[in-house]
Design a protein around this motif. Structure first.
Motif, mmCIF file in Angstrom:
data_model
loop_
_atom_site.group_PDB
_atom_site.id
_atom_site.type_symbol
_atom_site.label_atom_id
_atom_site.label_comp_id
_atom_site.label_asym_id
_atom_site.label_seq_id
_atom_site.Cartn_x
_atom_site.Cartn_y
_atom_site.Cartn_z
ATOM 1 N N THR A 1 58.904 37.130 66.380
ATOM 2 C CA THR A 1 59.104 38.366 67.125
ATOM 3 C C THR A 1 59.671 38.075 68.507
ATOM 4 N N LEU A 2 58.978 37.245 69.238
ATOM 5 C CA LEU A 2 59.374 37.017 70.617
ATOM 6 C C LEU A 2 60.702 36.291 70.720
ATOM 7 N N SER A 3 60.890 35.275 69.886
ATOM 8 C CA SER A 3 62.104 34.479 70.070
ATOM 9 C C SER A 3 63.338 35.275 69.654
ATOM 10 N N THR A 4 63.224 36.132 68.635
ATOM 11 C CA THR A 4 64.369 36.955 68.258
ATOM 12 C C THR A 4 64.706 37.930 69.377
ATOM 13 N N LEU A 5 63.658 38.558 69.875
ATOM 14 C CA LEU A 5 63.856 39.536 70.939
ATOM 15 C C LEU A 5 64.527 38.882 72.144
ATOM 16 N N LEU A 6 63.919 37.803 72.604
ATOM 17 C CA LEU A 6 64.436 37.144 73.799
ATOM 18 C C LEU A 6 65.837 36.589 73.556
ATOM 19 N N GLY A 7 66.018 35.965 72.393
ATOM 20 C CA GLY A 7 67.306 35.333 72.109
ATOM 21 C C GLY A 7 68.434 36.347 72.038
ATOM 22 N N LEU A 8 68.165 37.477 71.369
ATOM 23 C CA LEU A 8 69.195 38.509 71.267
ATOM 24 C C LEU A 8 69.529 39.075 72.643
ATOM 25 N N MET A 9 68.489 39.359 73.404
ATOM 26 C CA MET A 9 68.723 39.910 74.734
ATOM 27 C C MET A 9 69.538 38.939 75.575
ATOM 28 N N ALA A 10 69.119 37.692 75.533
ATOM 29 C CA ALA A 10 69.811 36.698 76.347
ATOM 30 C C ALA A 10 71.257 36.547 75.892
ATOM 31 N N GLY A 11 71.440 36.467 74.583
ATOM 32 C CA GLY A 11 72.769 36.196 74.062
ATOM 33 C C GLY A 11 73.697 37.390 74.227
ATOM 34 N N TYR A 12 73.162 38.590 74.050
ATOM 35 C CA TYR A 12 74.047 39.745 74.083
ATOM 36 C C TYR A 12 74.309 40.210 75.507
ATOM 37 N N TYR A 13 73.233 40.382 76.273
ATOM 38 C CA TYR A 13 73.437 40.950 77.608
ATOM 39 C C TYR A 13 73.941 39.932 78.601
ATOM 40 N N GLN A 14 73.606 38.683 78.337
ATOM 41 C CA GLN A 14 73.972 37.620 79.273
ATOM 42 C C GLN A 14 73.579 38.032 80.693
ATOM 43 N N GLY A 15 74.372 37.679 81.670
ATOM 44 C CA GLY A 15 74.073 38.111 83.030
ATOM 45 C C GLY A 15 72.653 37.779 83.463
ATOM 46 N N VAL A 16 72.038 38.723 84.179
ATOM 47 C CA VAL A 16 70.714 38.488 84.762
ATOM 48 C C VAL A 16 69.662 38.249 83.687
ATOM 49 N N THR A 17 69.697 39.087 82.643
ATOM 50 C CA THR A 17 68.716 38.939 81.565
ATOM 51 C C THR A 17 68.774 37.530 80.998
ATOM 52 N N ASP A 18 69.984 37.144 80.655
ATOM 53 C CA ASP A 18 70.180 35.818 80.093
ATOM 54 C C ASP A 18 69.665 34.763 81.058
ATOM 55 N N TYR A 19 70.028 34.969 82.320
ATOM 56 C CA TYR A 19 69.653 33.981 83.331
ATOM 57 C C TYR A 19 68.145 33.799 83.379
ATOM 58 N N ILE A 20 67.446 34.940 83.463
ATOM 59 C CA ILE A 20 65.976 34.845 83.565
ATOM 60 C C ILE A 20 65.383 34.194 82.327
ATOM 61 N N ILE A 21 65.827 34.699 81.156
ATOM 62 C CA ILE A 21 65.238 34.163 79.922
ATOM 63 C C ILE A 21 65.567 32.688 79.756
ATOM 64 N N GLN A 22 66.840 32.381 79.993
ATOM 65 C CA GLN A 22 67.249 30.989 79.791
ATOM 66 C C GLN A 22 66.523 30.058 80.750
ATOM 67 N N ARG A 23 66.430 30.487 82.007
ATOM 68 C CA ARG A 23 65.813 29.598 82.985
ATOM 69 C C ARG A 23 64.316 29.448 82.722
ATOM 70 N N SER A 24 63.650 30.569 82.343
ATOM 71 C CA SER A 24 62.228 30.431 82.008
ATOM 72 C C SER A 24 62.079 29.483 80.836
ATOM 73 N N GLY A 25 62.949 29.665 79.852
ATOM 74 C CA GLY A 25 62.901 28.781 78.696
ATOM 75 C C GLY A 25 63.149 27.344 79.094
ATOM 76 N N GLU A 26 64.070 27.181 80.007
ATOM 77 C CA GLU A 26 64.414 25.829 80.428
ATOM 78 C C GLU A 26 63.237 25.174 81.149
ATOM 79 N N ILE A 27 62.618 25.974 82.020
ATOM 80 C CA ILE A 27 61.452 25.428 82.736
ATOM 81 C C ILE A 27 60.380 25.047 81.736
ATOM 82 N N TRP A 28 60.170 25.958 80.791
ATOM 83 C CA TRP A 28 59.122 25.643 79.829
ATOM 84 C C TRP A 28 59.501 24.434 78.985
ATOM 85 N N SER A 29 60.742 24.443 78.495
ATOM 86 C CA SER A 29 61.116 23.365 77.578
ATOM 87 C C SER A 29 61.230 22.032 78.300
#
Lengths: 313, 589, 325
Positions: free
Chosen positions: C112-140
C-alpha cells in the motif's frame, strides 16, 4: 546531468547528518550498559563509574555527538569501547567484505540476468519452467541453513571443509577462493532468484510491445530483436532491483561471515550492535550510509544513461 | 630432575605453612578457576615430575592418551586451535564480560604467570609453579616468591621492543604489575588486590607479598586459574603497563611462544620462543588460533582435520563426531565447574519470604531438565560442583529433604504464602541471556515447573549486555535499591558472593543474611584446609536451611575432543581449558 | 471524464448477478489458465486454514516440553520431537500463525505505502518527489540489518501467547514495524522508477493532452502498469519477510525463544542435529519452502494476469467490465 549529480552529491551532507543523529539517538536508547560489558562481571561500582567517566558516557548527548562528529570529520573515527582501533579494524576487514560483495553481487547479476532472459525468451517452455522452479526454491530456503549444510555435508562425506581463518587474498588466492566462492554462490541464490524474476517480468513486458512486433515483422533475426530492442528496454526495473539487492546481500554477508568465520565488516558491526559498542556502530553506520547513497546515485544516473527518455530535473 | 623441572615441588615451601588453600574468585559466565595450595618439603617430588608430560587421570576422563615414553616425543609442527570467542585486544588484564579463550591463548602464549591454580582435590597438585621457582610462607600474612631467571621476548613487531630490549624479568616488574592492578581499576578490578596486597622487591628475583590479615584465597586472588577471565599474575615488562599499550601493542612477555601475526577477528599465529627459560619445551614450532563462531562450522573444521581439537557443545554432538570418526579422535569429558543456578532477587517480593523461596527450590524437576536439555549428562549439585573439590562441596544428597524436588510440598508452601499475603500472584519474569542456548531451554522447563505449582511466571530473553545491566546493581550509589529483575540465571558462585555487598555484578546473589555473611568471613580467614572443609559444608547446609535465593540446579559435563595424533595431553590441565598452560603437547605425524 | 449516466434497472440487476457469480467464474478461469498459480493459491489457502485452526489442530501444547528430546517420528509424535522435547508437528502448525501474520501484515503495509509513495513521487515529481525521495534516501542510508537489529534491540524481541492471527500480528508489531520500515522505501523506489519510464510513454502523454487529470492518469494508466512490478515484488517480499524472520532468529534477535515460529525452529539447537535427527529442521524448513513457493507461484500467475499488455483474450474475459466503466 552533471548539475543533477552535483546537486545529489551536495545532498549527501544533510542526509549523512540526519542519519548520524538518528543513529546516535537510537544507539543511546538501546538498553544495555557498555561499562559492564567492557569491565566484566567482577568490576566494582567505582571501576564502572571510572570507565563511564573516562569514555565520556556520562557526558550529555550533544557533547558526545559533537565530539564524535569532529573525530569523523578529521578522518579519525576513534576507538572502540573495547580498546580496538577502528581504523585498523576497517583496514583489515574491508577487503574481506569487498571480496564477498564482489563475488556475491557478481554471481547475482550473472545468474539473475542470464536466467531471467532465458526464461523470458523461452516462456512456457521447459527451460522457463526449470529456471522458474529453481528460482522459486532458491528464494524459499533460509541461507543460514544452506550455508550450514555447505560446511557440514562435505565434512561428513569427504572430510573436507574450506580452510578457516582469513589470510590476505594475495598471500594465498587459492585459499581465499575456497573460502569465498562456495558460500557466495549459496548466498547469491536468493538474490539471483529475485533478480531473475524481475528480469523475466521486465523482458516479457518489453517483448509484448508493438515495436518488438514491428521489429519481428520487418524480418529482423530474433537475436537482433533481443539484443538491439528488447534487452535495453528491460534494464530499468532490473537496475532498480540490483541496487536494492546490494543492501540485501550486505545483510546476508553478516550471516555468511558469522557461519564461515570470515572476518568482514558485517560481523564486526553485528557484534558492535550486540555489545553496544557505540563508536563502532556509529562509524559503521556512516560508512554504510555513504556506500548506499553512492549506489543509489549511481543507479539513478544509470537510468538516464540506459534510457534517454528519462530526464533529470 | 633438572633444576627447571616444571613439576618438581618447590623445595623451600615450608611444611608449617602447608599452604592452606585458596578458593576461586571468579565467577564469570564461563566458569571459574581453581586454587592451589602449597606443598610439603618432605616430599620433594610428587612423582608426576619428568621432562615429558604426564597424563595423570584427572577429572574423570572418558578415554585417555597414554603417557609418552621419554624420548618418544616428536618436536616441531604447528598446533591449530579454534575458538568461538574473538578477543578485541591483546591485554591480559582487561577481560571484559566475555571470558575469552582467545585471551587464554594469548596469555599462555605470550606470558608466564608466577603460578597456576588448578581444580583438583589432590593437595599436591593444586598449585603448579611456573615463573616462581619457590614460594615461601613467612607467616600467615607474608608470602615470599623467588623467580626463575627469564628473559623477555625479542619481539621486533612490538613498539615497546626497543625499550624492553629482551632484558631479564625482575622483581621490580612484578611489583609494578601489582601497583598497576591496584591503581588501574579497569584492569581486572579485584578488591583483594586493590585493598589488601602489598608487593615489595627483596632482590632482583625475589618478591614479598604482604597481607593485613590471613587470607585463605591468596593464590587464586592474585593468580586466578588457567581459564579464568581475570588472570592477574601474568608477568610482563613494566614499560608496557599502560592501558593503550596493553591493549594494542604487540605483546612482549617471557612466555613459551612469541607473536608472529594476526588477522583481526580471524586468526592469530605464534611461534616458539627460542630463548624460553625452560629449554625443553615447547615441543611445537608454533600454534595458530582460528576464530570460528558457529559450532556447526567448528565441527566441520574438526571433522575435516583443520583443527586439532574441539569443545563439543553437548553429548549428542560428541557421540555423532566420535561415532563417525572412531579411532581417529580421542574424547575427554570433565565435570563443569560453572553449573547452572537461579538467582531470585531477594529485595523484591515475594522472594523475601522463605516459604516462597523454598517453594521455588522444591518446584524444579532436575531430572527433566537433565534429560531434555543435557541428554542426561548433567549431575545434581548444591552450591559448589564436584569439579570444585577444593571447595569441599557437600553435594545435593544431604540437603534433599530441605530443598529437593517435591511439587506437592511446593504447592502447599506457596498456597500458605499466598494466603498469608506474602505472594500476591504477581507475574514473575524469569530473565535469560539469549546467547546461552541451554540456559534458555532449561529456563523454559523451569518456568513450566513453576507454573505447575502455582507460580505466575513467564520467561523472557535479553542479549547479554542488557541481561548484565538488568541483573547488575540497579544503582551504584545506593545498593539498597532493588535490581531490575525478579528471577534470573547464573553460574555457580563463590563464597564471597553471599556477602551482601560484594560490590560487583553478582551482588544480587546474596541472601543478605548476617549469619551466612559471618560464616563467609570466617572461611576466608581460615587457613587450615580441614577446618575450612568443615566450615564450607556448614555454609552449604545453612544455605539450604534458609532456602537461599541462590538456587543451584545442576552442573553439566564438558565434552572435549582432539585428533588422535595429538600426544601428551594432560587431562587435568585440559580440564581447566584447552589451550591452557600445558606445554607438553606434541604431534605424532 | 464526464459523469456516467444513471444505468437502467436491468443493468443494475445484471451487475448484481455478476458480482455474485463472477468471482467463482473468475477463479475457475484463473485456475484453467494458470494451473501453477492455482497450485500456489491452494498451498496458500491450505496454510491459511492450518494457521486459522492451528490451536485446534495441534495435538500437543507447542510451547511445552512433553517428551524426551529428538524422538524419531512415531504414532505419538507424527513428526517427532525437537531438541527440547516439544512436538514438532504442533510447533509447525502453531508456527504458521506467526509466519503468516507477520508476512501478510508487512506485505500489506509495504504494498500500500510503497505504491502510493512511488506513484506520487514518480508522477508529480517536483516537491513531492523531492520529499519522498529524500526521506527514502535518508532511511535507506541506514544499512538494513543494523537498522533491523537496532529496532529490535530497542523495542525488544516480541513474544506471543497465541490466539488468532490478528492478536498474533499485534503481538508481533515490533517485528512488523521493523520489517515494514525497511521495505516501504525500497518498494517505492521500484514503483517510482517504473513510473518515470512510463509517464513519458505516448498513451500517457495522449491522455494528458486530452485533459485527463493527474489522479485519473495515475489511477487508470499508471497504476495498472505498475501493478505487475508491485505484485512480483510483493510476493517475493512475503518470502523475504518469512526468511528474514528466520535469519533474525538465527542471529538471536527474532521472536522470543520458545515461541513457536518456523525461523526459531530452524535455528538454535535444532540446527545442530540435522545428521542424526533430520526431521527437527526438515519440518519447519519444508513449511517455509512450501509457503514461499505458494506465494511465488501465485504471484507469477497474478503478474501474467494483471499485465495490461498481455496478449490474448483471457485477460479481457477475466478482467470483465471493470475497465469499461
Amino acid at each position: 546531468m552533471r548539475r543533477y549529480a552535483l546537486r545529489r552529491l551536495a545532498f549527501f551532507v544533510p542526509v549523512l547528518i540526519i542519519t548520524s543523529m538518528v543513529t546516535f539517538l537510537a544507539v543511546n536508547i538501546v538498553p544495555g550498559d557498555p561499562a559492564v560489558i567492557v569491565m566484566g562481571l567482577e568490576a566494582d561500582r567505582d571501576a564502572l563509574e571510572r570507565f563511564r567517566e573516562a569514555n565520556g558516557l556520562n557526558d550529555p548527548l550533544w557533547k558526545r555527538y559533537a565530539e564524535w562528529g569532529a573525530g569523523m570529520l578529521t578522518g579519525d573515527p576513534g576507538r572502540s569501547l573495547f580498546g580496538g582501533n577502528i581504523q585498523a579494524e576497517l583496514k583489515a576487514r574491508f577487503p574481506v567484505t569487498a571480496l564477498l560483495m564482489a563475488f556475491s553481487f557478481g554471481f547475482t547479476v550473472l545468474f539473475g540476468v542470464l536466467f531471467g532472459l532465458l526464461s523470458a525468451v523461452f516462456q512456457d517452455r521447459p527451460a522457463d519452467y526449470f529456471v522458474r522452479t529453481f528460482s522459486v526454491f532458491g528464494q524459499s530456503v533460509p541461507d543460514f541453513y544452506t550455508l550450514t549444510l555447505l560446511l557440514i555435508i562435505p565434512s561428513i562425506l569427504w572430510r573436507y571443509s574450506p580452510p578457516f581463518g582469513w589470510v590476505p587474498f594475495w598471500d594465498d588466492p587459492l585459499r581465499a577462493a575456497q573460502q569465498v566462492i562456495p558460500p557466495t554462490l549459496i548466498l547469491s541464490i536468493g538474490a539471483a532468484s529475485i533478480l531473475m524474476r524481475v528480469t523475466r517480468s521486465a523482458m516479457l513486458e518489453v517483448l509484448r510491445q508493438d515495436y518488438i512486433r514491428t521489429a519481428r515483422a520487418k524480418g529482423l533475426r530474433e537475436r537482433v530483436v533481443l539484443q538491439r530492442h528488447a534487452i535495453k528496454n528491460a534494464v530499468i526495473p532490473v537496475l532498480t532491483v540490483s541496487g536494492t539487492l546490494i543492501a540485501a546481500l550486505l545483510g546476508g554477508s553478516v550471516i555468511l561471515e558469522q557461519i564461515t568465520a570470515l572476518p568482514g565488516l558485517g560481523v564486526y558491526t553485528f557484534q558492535a550492535v550486540l555489545q553496544r559498542d557505540l563508536t563502532v556502530v556509529m562509524t559503521m553506520t556512516m560508512y554504510a550510509a555513504v556506500v548506499v547513497l553512492t549506489t543509489n546515485l549511481l543507479v539513478d544516473l544509470l537510468y538516464g544513461f540506459v534510457d534517454p527518455r528519462i530526464r533529470y530535473q | 630432575m633438572s633444576e627447571h623441572n616444571y613439576w618438581t615441588r618447590p623445595q623451600r615451601v615450608s611444611r608449617r605453612s602447608l599452604l592452606r588453600g585458596a578458593g576461586v574468585g571468579v565467577a564469570g559466565l564461563a566458569g571459574a578457576a581453581l586454587i592451589g595450595c602449597g606443598g610439603d618439603d618432605d616430599e620433594p617430588d610428587t612423582g608426576d615430575g619428568g621432562t615429558t608430560a604426564t597424563a595423570g587421570p584427572g577429572g574423570g576422563s572418558a578415554t585417555a592418551t597414554g603417557s609418552p615414553a621419554a624420548g618418544a616425543v616428536k618436536t616441531g609442527g604447528i598446533y591449530r586451535d579454534s575458538t568461538i570467542t574473538v578477543a578485541p585486544h591483546f591485554s591480559p588484564f582487561h577481560p571484559g564480560a566475555d571470558p575469552s579463550y582467545v585471551n587464554t591463548f594469548r596469555r599462555f602464549g605470550y606470558y608466564d604467570p608466577l603460578w597456576e591454580v588448578r581444580q583438583t582435590a589432590d593437595p599436591e597438585r593444586l598449585i603448579k609453579l611456573s615463573l616462581a621457582e619457590s614460594v615461601e610462607f613467612g607467616d600467615d600474612t607474608t608470602v615470599v616468591v623467588k623467580m626463575h631467571e627469564a628473559h623477555f621476548h625479542d619481539q621486533p613487531a612490538s613498539n615497546s621492543n626497543s625499550k624492553v630490549n629482551a632484558r631479564m624479568l625482575t622483581a621490580e616488574d612484578v611489583v609494578a604489575r601489582i601497583e598497576y592492578l591496584k591503581t588501574d581499576h579497569e584492569a581486572s578490578s579485584n578488591p583483594f588486590i586493590t585493598d589488601q596486597v602489598t608487593a615489595t622487591a627483596v632482590d632482583d628475583l625475589t618478591v614479598q607479598f604482604t597481607m593485613p590479615a590471613p587470607f585463605a584465597f591468596f593464590y587464586e586472588n592474585d593468580g586466578l586459574g588457567n581459564n579464568s577471565a581475570g588472570g592477574r599474575n601474568y608477568e610482563l615488562p613494566q614499560e608496557m603497563l599502560d592501558e593503550t599499550t596493553l591493549r594494542e601493542d604487540i605483546p612482549i612477555g617471557t612466555g613459551p611462544y612469541m607473536y608472529k601475526s594476526h588477522q583481526l577477528g580471524s586468526r592469530e599465529e605464534v611461534v616458539k620462543n627460542p630463548n624460553y627459560w625452560r629449554p625443553d619445551v615447547p615441543y611445537l614450532d608454533g600454534r595458530t588460533l582460528t576464530f570460528i563462531a558457529d559450532s556447526a562450522a567448528e565441527e566441520a573444521a574438526f571433522r575435516a582435520g583443520q583443527v586439532e581439537d574441539i569443545d563439543f557443545s553437548d553429548l549428542r554432538q560428541r557421540d555423532s563426531v566420535v561415532g563417525d570418526l572412531g579411532d581417529e579422535v580421542r574424547a575427554l569429558e570433565y565435570p563443569s565447574t560453572s553449573g547452572m543456578a537461579l538467582i531470585a532477587n531477594v529485595r523484591r517480593p515475594p522472594w523475601n519470604d522463605e516459604r516462597v523461596r523454598r517453594a521455588l527450590h522444591r518446584s524444579i524437576n532436575f531430572e527433566r531438565i537433565n534429560n531434555v536439555v543435557y541428554f542426561g549428562s548433567a549431575t545434581p549439585a548444591w552450591y559448589f560442583s564436584e569439579a570444585r573439590p577444593e571447595r569441599f562441596p557437600l553435594g545435593r544428597e544431604p540437603v534433599m529433604d530441605l530443598v529437593g524436588y517435591n511439587p506437592a510440598e511446593a504447592k502447599a508452601l506457596l498456597d500458605a504464602a499466598k494466603s498469608a499475603g506474602a505472594y500476591d500472584d504477581r507475574e514473575i519474569a524469569l530473565m535469560l541471556p539469549v546467547e546461552a542456548q541451554t540456559w534458555v531451554d532449561s529456563g523454559a522447563l523451569i518456568a513450566e515447573d513453576m507454573q505447575d505449582v502455582g507460580f505466575n511466571v513467564r520467561t523472557f530473553t535479553e542479549v547479554r549486555n542488557v541481561y548484565l545491566q538488568l541483573a547488575g546493581p540497579k544503582d551504584l550509589e545506593d545498593m539498597t535499591k532493588p535490581s531490575d529483575f525478579d528471577l534470573t540465571m547464573s553460574v555457580f558462585l563463590d563464597y564471597v558472593y553471599q556477602k551482601a555487598d560484594s560490590g560487583s555484578f553478582w551482588n544480587n546473589a546474596s541472601l543478605e543474611d548476617q549469619e551466612i555473611e559471618a560464616l563467609v568471613t570466617q572461611i576466608e580467614g581460615t587457613l587450615d584446609a580441614t577446618e575450612r572443609a568443615e566450615l564450607s559444608n556448614q555454609f552449604e547446609t545453612l544455605l539450604a536451611e534458609k532456602a537461599s535465593n541462590f538456587v543451584p540446579i545442576l552442573s553439566g559435563t564438558l565434552y572435549h575432543g582432539y585428533q588422535s595424533y595429538v600426544q601428551g595431553v594432560d587431562h587435568e590441565l585440559s580440564q581447566s581449558g584447552k589451550g591452557g598452560a600445558q606445554l607438553e603437547y606434541w604431534l605424532d605425524v | 471524464m464526464t459523469a456516467l449516466e444513471a444505468p437502467g434497472l436491468e443493468r443494475q440487476a445484471e451487475r448484481a448477478r455478476r458480482r455474485v457469480v463472477l468471482p467463482f467464474r473468475r477463479a475457475g478461469a484463473f485456475a484453467y489458465r494458470y494451473p501453477l498459480g492455482a497450485l500456489g493459491a491452494s498451498i496458500i489457502v491450505v496454510f491459511m486454514v492450518l494457521a486459522l485452526f492451528a490451536p485446534i489442530l495441534a495435538p500437543y501444547d507447542a510451547r511445552r516440553s512433553i517428551a524426551l528430546p529428538l524422538l524419531a517420528p512415531s504414532t505419538d509424535h507424527l513428526l517427532g520431537t525437537d531438541a527440547n522435547g516439544r512436538d514438532v508437528l504442533s510447533r509447525v502448525l502453531v508456527g504458521s500463525q506467526i509466519s503468516l501474520a507477520v508476512g501478510f501484515s508487512v506485505v500489506l503495509i509495504n504494498v500500500t505505502l510503497s505504491t502510493l509513495l512511488g506513484l506520487m513521487a514518480g508522477y508529480y515529481q517536483g516537491v513531492t518527489d523531492y520529499i519522498i525521495q529524500r526521506s527514502g534516501e535518508i532511511w535507506s542510508a541506514f544499512p538494513g540489518l543494523i537498522a533491523l537489529l537496532l529496532i529490535v534491540s530497542i523495542l525488544g524481541a516480541p513474544a506471543t501467547e497465541g490466539g488468532n492471527l490478528l492478536t498474533i500480528a499485534w503481538d508481533m508489531r515490533n517485528l512488523i514495524f521493523a520489517f515494514s520500515l525497511g521495505a516501504v522505501f525500497g518498494g517505492s523506489r521500484l514503483v517510482r522508477g517504473v513510473t518515470l519510464s512510463l509517464k513519458n510513454q505516448d498513451y500517457v502523454l495522449a491522455a494528458r493532452s486530452l485533459g485527463a487529470t493527474g489522479p485519473h492518469i495515475v489511477r487508470r494508466h499508471l497504476l495498472p502498469n505498475v501493478m505487475p512490478y508491485v505484485i512480483v515484488s510483493a510476493t517475493a517480499g512475503l518470502g523475504v519477510v518469512i526468511l528474514a524472520e528466520a535469519a533474525l532468529s538465527f542471529l538471536g534477535l527474532g521472536v522470543a525463544p520458545g515461541t513457536p515460529s518456523w525461523g526459531q525452529d530452524l535455528s538454535g539447537r535444532n540446527r545442530q542435529f540435522f545428521d542424526e535427527a533430520l526431521w527437527v529442521a526438515l519440518a519447519p524448513g519444508t513449511a517455509i519452502t512450501l509457503t514461499v513457493l505458494g506465494f511465488n507461484l501465485f504471484g507469477d500467475a497474478l503478474r501474467d494476469m494483471l499485465d495490461p499488455r498481455m496478449r490474448g483474450s483471457g485477460r479481457r474475459r477475466i478482467r470483465s467490465d471493470v475497465a469499461d466503466g
